[in-house]
Write an enzyme that holds these catalytic residues in place. Structure first.
Site, mmCIF file in Angstrom:
data_model
loop_
_atom_site.group_PDB
_atom_site.id
_atom_site.type_symbol
_atom_site.label_atom_id
_atom_site.label_comp_id
_atom_site.label_asym_id
_atom_site.label_seq_id
_atom_site.Cartn_x
_atom_site.Cartn_y
_atom_site.Cartn_z
ATOM 1 N N GLN A 1 -3.412 3.425 4.715
ATOM 2 C CA GLN A 1 -3.999 2.284 4.022
ATOM 3 C C GLN A 1 -3.576 0.976 4.688
ATOM 4 O OE1 GLN A 1 -2.270 3.221 0.211
ATOM 5 N NE2 GLN A 1 -4.194 4.075 -0.540
ATOM 6 N N VAL B 1 0.867 -1.172 0.000
ATOM 7 C CA VAL B 1 0.000 0.000 0.000
ATOM 8 C C VAL B 1 0.905 1.223 0.000
ATOM 9 C CG1 VAL B 1 -2.025 -1.055 1.071
ATOM 10 C CG2 VAL B 1 -0.244 -0.087 2.517
ATOM 11 N N SER B 2 0.369 2.357 -0.457
ATOM 12 C CA SER B 2 1.200 3.542 -0.663
ATOM 13 C C SER B 2 1.374 4.404 0.573
ATOM 14 C CB SER B 2 0.610 4.390 -1.784
ATOM 15 O OG SER B 2 0.571 3.638 -2.965
ATOM 16 N N THR B 3 0.389 4.406 1.466
ATOM 17 C CA THR B 3 0.475 5.306 2.620
ATOM 18 C C THR B 3 0.211 4.557 3.912
ATOM 19 O OG1 THR B 3 -1.872 5.912 2.622
ATOM 20 C CG2 THR B 3 -0.416 7.209 1.201
#
Length: 179
Positions: free
Chosen positions: A13, A8-10
């Site tokens: 998330q 996941v990017s952040t």
């Protein structure tokens, strides 16, 4: 061996959905991380690539979890292929061991990059339109730049108190940065 990779990017998330899908695919080992796909430094992906062996299958929930650009995705797929490691994407149902799977992989990779480029264009167009209407994005400034601003006067008084408390010479050439 089936090896899963979830990303996941952040920090906001979660990988729960991806992990559940990878477990259902019977992955013996799952690597997961929270890192932007655009960053080259993804330690868990590097560990996966170091530990994957000939005949293993790397499984991702979706191709965009593996890379953010078509170049990055193709480079990763080529690296896996050179080492006789298969790539399988659960969502797109892509298996790179067959000619049809390879073709589908390249088509989906191109479409994913196209979709990201279109999204970037829409966001930039929206920001430009907002600027024309006088709206500025970003976080509001915490202090005004005018010298008489209450926040700047408080900072100046605080600095004077520090000078007195520590008995140091005061230059009176204070500049307070506000941004």
């Amino acid at each position: 061996m089936k090896i899963g990779y979830a990303r996941v990017s952040t920090d906001d998330q979660e990988t729960h959905l991806q992990i559940d899908a990878l477990k259902n695919a019977k992955c013996g080992r799952i690597y997961q991380e929270k890192a932007s796909g655009a960053k080259a430094d993804r330690p868990e992906l590097m560990k996966l690539l170091d530990n994957a062996r000939k005949g293993d299958v790397v499984i991702v929930w979706k191709l965009d979890r593996l890379a953010r650009s078509i170049r990055q995705l193709l480079d990763t797929a080529a690296l896996l292929s050179e080492r006789a490691i298969e790539l399988y994407s659960l969502t797109e149902n892509i298996n790179t061991t067959t000619p049809t799977g390879k073709l589908t992989f390249h088509i989906f990779a191109a479409l994913a990059e196209f979709e990201r480029d279109i999204l970037r264009q829409r966001v930039n167009a929206g920001l430009k339109a907002a600027r024309r209407r006088g709206r500025l994005g970003g976080r509001p400034k915490s202090l005004h730049r005018s010298p008489g601003c209450l926040g700047n006067r408080i900072r100046s008084d605080f600095a004077s108190d520090l000078v007195a408390a520590f008995e140091v010479e005061d230059s009176k050439d204070r500049q307070f940065r506000t941004g």
